[in-house]
Design a protein around this motif. Sequence first.
Motif, short mmCIF file in Angstrom:
data_model
loop_
_atom_site.label_atom_id
_atom_site.label_comp_id
_atom_site.label_asym_id
_atom_site.label_seq_id
_atom_site.Cartn_x
_atom_site.Cartn_y
_atom_site.Cartn_z
N MET A 1 57.87 25.78 37.65
CA MET A 1 56.83 26.04 38.64
C MET A 1 55.85 24.87 38.61
SD MET A 1 54.14 29.24 38.89
CE MET A 1 55.43 30.42 38.98
N SER A 2 55.54 24.31 39.78
CA SER A 2 54.64 23.17 39.84
C SER A 2 53.21 23.60 39.54
CB SER A 2 54.71 22.52 41.22
OG SER A 2 54.05 23.32 42.18
N ASP A 3 52.42 22.63 39.09
CA ASP A 3 51.01 22.91 38.80
C ASP A 3 50.27 23.37 40.05
OD1 ASP A 3 51.36 22.25 36.16
OD2 ASP A 3 50.66 20.18 36.41
N THR A 4 50.62 22.76 41.19
CA THR A 4 49.97 23.14 42.45
C THR A 4 50.27 24.59 42.79
OG1 THR A 4 50.10 20.88 43.27
CG2 THR A 4 49.77 22.61 44.91
N TYR A 5 51.54 24.97 42.68
CA TYR A 5 51.94 26.34 42.99
C TYR A 5 51.26 27.33 42.06
CZ TYR A 5 54.95 30.24 44.24
OH TYR A 5 55.40 31.45 44.68
N LYS A 6 51.19 26.99 40.77
CA LYS A 6 50.52 27.84 39.79
C LYS A 6 49.04 27.97 40.14
CE LYS A 6 49.96 28.41 34.79
NZ LYS A 6 48.62 28.91 34.84
N ASN A 7 48.41 26.84 40.49
CA ASN A 7 47.00 26.84 40.86
C ASN A 7 46.76 27.72 42.08
OD1 ASN A 7 44.28 26.15 41.13
ND2 ASN A 7 44.73 24.24 42.14
N LEU A 8 47.64 27.64 43.08
CA LEU A 8 47.49 28.45 44.29
C LEU A 8 47.70 29.92 43.98
CD1 LEU A 8 49.31 26.14 46.83
CD2 LEU A 8 46.85 26.51 46.63
N ASN A 9 48.63 30.24 43.12
CA ASN A 9 48.84 31.64 42.74
C ASN A 9 47.66 32.18 41.94
OD1 ASN A 9 51.22 32.27 44.03
ND2 ASN A 9 52.48 31.46 42.40
N ASP A 10 47.04 31.32 41.12
CA ASP A 10 45.83 31.73 40.40
C ASP A 10 44.71 32.05 41.39
OD1 ASP A 10 47.11 31.41 38.00
OD2 ASP A 10 46.23 29.44 37.56
N ILE A 11 44.60 31.25 42.44
CA ILE A 11 43.60 31.50 43.48
C ILE A 11 43.90 32.84 44.16
CG2 ILE A 11 42.74 30.74 45.73
CD1 ILE A 11 43.22 27.83 44.73
N LEU A 12 45.18 33.07 44.47
CA LEU A 12 45.58 34.31 45.16
C LEU A 12 45.19 35.54 44.35
CD1 LEU A 12 46.96 35.48 47.64
CD2 LEU A 12 49.13 35.31 46.41
N LYS A 13 45.31 35.48 43.03
CA LYS A 13 44.95 36.61 42.18
C LYS A 13 43.48 36.96 42.28
CE LYS A 13 48.53 35.63 38.78
NZ LYS A 13 48.81 35.10 37.43
N LYS A 14 42.64 35.99 42.62
CA LYS A 14 41.20 36.20 42.68
C LYS A 14 40.71 36.63 44.06
CE LYS A 14 40.49 32.76 39.09
NZ LYS A 14 39.93 31.46 38.75
N ILE A 15 41.62 36.71 45.01
CA ILE A 15 41.26 37.06 46.38
C ILE A 15 41.29 38.57 46.56
CG2 ILE A 15 42.01 36.85 48.79
CD1 ILE A 15 42.97 34.03 48.08
N PRO A 16 40.27 39.13 47.20
CA PRO A 16 40.26 40.58 47.44
C PRO A 16 41.49 41.01 48.24
CG PRO A 16 38.13 39.60 48.01
CD PRO A 16 39.06 38.48 47.74
N ASP A 17 41.96 42.23 47.98
CA ASP A 17 43.18 42.74 48.60
C ASP A 17 43.18 42.66 50.12
OD1 ASP A 17 44.32 43.24 46.16
OD2 ASP A 17 43.75 45.37 46.12
N GLU A 18 42.05 42.92 50.75
CA GLU A 18 42.01 42.92 52.21
C GLU A 18 42.19 41.52 52.81
OE1 GLU A 18 37.71 42.60 50.86
OE2 GLU A 18 39.41 43.84 50.29
#
Length: 94
Positions: A1-18
Motif C-alpha cells: 500500500m502506498s504512503d499516499t493511499y494510506k494517508n488518504l485512508n487515514d483522512i477518511l477515518k477522521k471524516i464524519p459518516d454523513e
Amino acid sequence: MSDTYKNLNDILKKIPDEKKPIAKSLITELNFMKKTLSELKKEIKEKGAVELFKQGSQEMYRESPACKTYLSMVGKYGNLHKHTKGYRSKKNNS
C-alpha cells in the motif's frame, strides 16, 4: 500500500459518516491523479520537458504535452487533497 493511499485512508477515518460518500469519491479521484502524475513524471524524466515540434516547414521547441498536463494536474491534485482534508470534523481535526 502506498504512503499516499494510506494517508488518504487515514483522512477518511477522521471524516464524519454523513460526509464519507463524497470523501470516498474524492479519494478515488486523488488516487487516479496520483497514478497519472507518476506516469507523467516518468515520461518527462525519460523524454524531457521540451520537444521539437514540426508542422510543415515550421520547426520549434515547445513544452511537451506530458509536462503541460503534469503542471496543470499537480496543482489540481494539491487543491483536491487539501479539500478532502477539509471534510474532517472540527473535533477530529489533526
